[in-house]
Design a protein around this motif. Sequence first.
Motif, PDB file in Angstrom:
ATOM      1  N   LEU A  28       0.918  -1.290   0.007  1.00 22.01           N
ATOM      2  CA  LEU A  28      -0.047   0.114   0.082  1.00 22.01           C
ATOM      3  C   LEU A  28       0.896   1.265   0.151  1.00 22.01           C
ATOM      4  CD1 LEU A  28      -2.620  -0.903   2.745  1.00 22.01           C
ATOM      5  CD2 LEU A  28      -3.217  -0.495   0.187  1.00 22.01           C
ATOM      6  N   ALA A  32      -2.159   5.614   2.683  1.00 20.35           N
ATOM      7  CA  ALA A  32      -3.181   5.076   2.312  1.00 20.35           C
ATOM      8  C   ALA A  32      -3.955   5.074   3.549  1.00 20.35           C
ATOM      9  CB  ALA A  32      -2.713   3.726   1.796  1.00 20.35           C
ATOM     10  N   HIS A  36      -8.728   2.662   1.078  1.00 18.09           N
ATOM     11  CA  HIS A  36      -7.793   2.663  -0.140  1.00 18.09           C
ATOM     12  C   HIS A  36      -8.177   1.848  -1.177  1.00 18.09           C
ATOM     13  CE1 HIS A  36      -4.386   3.675  -2.544  1.00 18.09           C
ATOM     14  NE2 HIS A  36      -4.137   2.353  -2.704  1.00 18.09           N
ATOM     15  N   GLU A 121      -8.230  -7.503  -1.204  1.00 17.55           N
ATOM     16  CA  GLU A 121      -7.704  -6.726  -0.036  1.00 17.55           C
ATOM     17  C   GLU A 121      -7.571  -7.642   1.114  1.00 17.55           C
ATOM     18  OE1 GLU A 121     -10.125  -3.519   1.199  1.00 17.55           O
ATOM     19  OE2 GLU A 121     -12.245  -5.049   1.235  1.00 17.55           O
ATOM     20  N   ASN A 126       0.415  -4.972   5.286  1.00 18.30           N
ATOM     21  CA  ASN A 126       0.028  -3.819   4.668  1.00 18.30           C
ATOM     22  C   ASN A 126       0.096  -3.951   3.133  1.00 18.30           C
ATOM     23  OD1 ASN A 126      -0.959  -1.074   5.273  1.00 18.30           O
ATOM     24  ND2 ASN A 126       1.038  -0.282   4.711  1.00 18.30           N
ATOM     25  N   TYR A 128      -1.968  -5.733  -0.807  1.00 19.78           N
ATOM     26  CA  TYR A 128      -2.978  -6.062  -1.229  1.00 19.78           C
ATOM     27  C   TYR A 128      -2.534  -6.722  -2.709  1.00 19.78           C
ATOM     28  CZ  TYR A 128      -2.597  -2.173  -4.858  1.00 19.78           C
ATOM     29  OH  TYR A 128      -2.103  -1.305  -5.768  1.00 19.78           O
ATOM     30  N   ALA A 392       2.088   2.530  -5.495  1.00 18.34           N
ATOM     31  CA  ALA A 392       1.945   1.225  -4.644  1.00 18.34           C
ATOM     32  C   ALA A 392       3.194   0.040  -5.397  1.00 18.34           C
ATOM     33  CB  ALA A 392       0.581   0.491  -4.948  1.00 18.34           C
TER      34      ALA A 392
END
Length: 453
Positions: A28, A32, A36, A121, A126, A128, A392
């Motif tokens: 992330l 964020a 987010h 997610e 932290n 994705y 990201a």
Amino acid sequence: MPPTDSMFLLGETREHPLHVGGLQLFELPEGAGPDHIIELHRDLLSHADIRPLFRRRPRSPLGTPGQWAWANDDNLDLEYHVRLSALPRPGRVRELLELVSRLHGSLLDRHRPLWECHLIEGLEDNRYAVYTKAHHALLDGVSALRLLEDTLSTDPADRGVRPPWSPRVRTDATAPPPHREPEPFAGLVSAANLARDLLGLGPAVLRYVNQAFQEQSATLPHETPKSILNVPITGARRFAAQGWPLTRIRAVGAAAGATVNDVMLAMCAGALRTYLLELGALPDKPLVAAVPISLREGDGVGGNAVGIILCTLATDLDDPAARLAAITASMQRGKDFYRGMTPLQVTALSAIPFTPLALSLLPGAAKITPPAFNLLISNVPGPAEPLYWNGARMTGVYPVSIPYEGQALNITVTSYAGTLEFGLTGCRRSVPRLQRLLTFLEDSLAAMEKTIL
């Protein structure tokens, strides 16, 4: 639609989904907020300007036996193709791989353009993830990786990155196309080249037969042993992925006089040997891998010719150094065999080992057809620099490929920013405890480091 693309639609069944996929992990971006990913999903849906490639859906014209043409979907439902998912707690990589395994086993809807993008997610640390898949008739793995590379940015401050299905704004849209004079006699030259290739194909086939029946090589189709990997498969998938530092792999290769690809194959060979020994299913003869290679001008065949080398994995050898040496020699013999051939000749000869694979698609044939090779192992070069999606950082990119009937396991690797990323895709029923192979890959590399360095 070209016949080569139609082949993947005609050959697809519920037990044999023929789409390729990719799993990307992202950190992330700094700052964020808790929403987010929801905001990112909403932003993705706002990019409704779709490339023509991503609007294609298959259709079957009257009088044809299958899906032979592309139609343009003018009412594409972007919310169907771009989906938001969340992992169950604790959101480990294990839960992520289970989700990807399920998603990769489901067929794409042929009434729509043949692609999906899943934004995921809830991943720990932290992060994705993004899982994408596209039918092999639409994209192959190499094209999909290139599209991803072209989409992302090397600049973490770049906030103008658009998704793969949305075309970038052209700054030269009003400029006239460059004028090119037609080359004289271009058609005659092409016809002459084709005739030359066909005339040279006969001697090339004779060379192949001579190698098969006189050299007694352990890397030819008639020498491949039957294994638990060469069985009928189901449509359910299991996926495992992990990356290894290229510095470790290059160090082993430099000490042994081997390429990165040779060491990667030796990692797979050692892992498969341990895996099959654990299951009590290691054949006496060494396993054989089909390895796609790019044959460039330096190899004497020009351009983008792609050949298939049948490489021994030397799984009958216990010594890691001896196993790597056998693999290196096998790959070199394959490269020497193709040297001097034209792209057409390379393609034609590379198709020979796939004949048993084509026959295995007939009902029940996989049980009686001897395999030409035990599994496909591909190495696709990827981006050398870290890439970013609107700030990201992409921390991993793992290929999710296709097991075929009689080929229950596929291993595809790609390089990315100093790591070699392994993606293992197997039939959920035929390849038990697939994740164990990740541990065995590490053990295999460590054994080579201990023996060779």
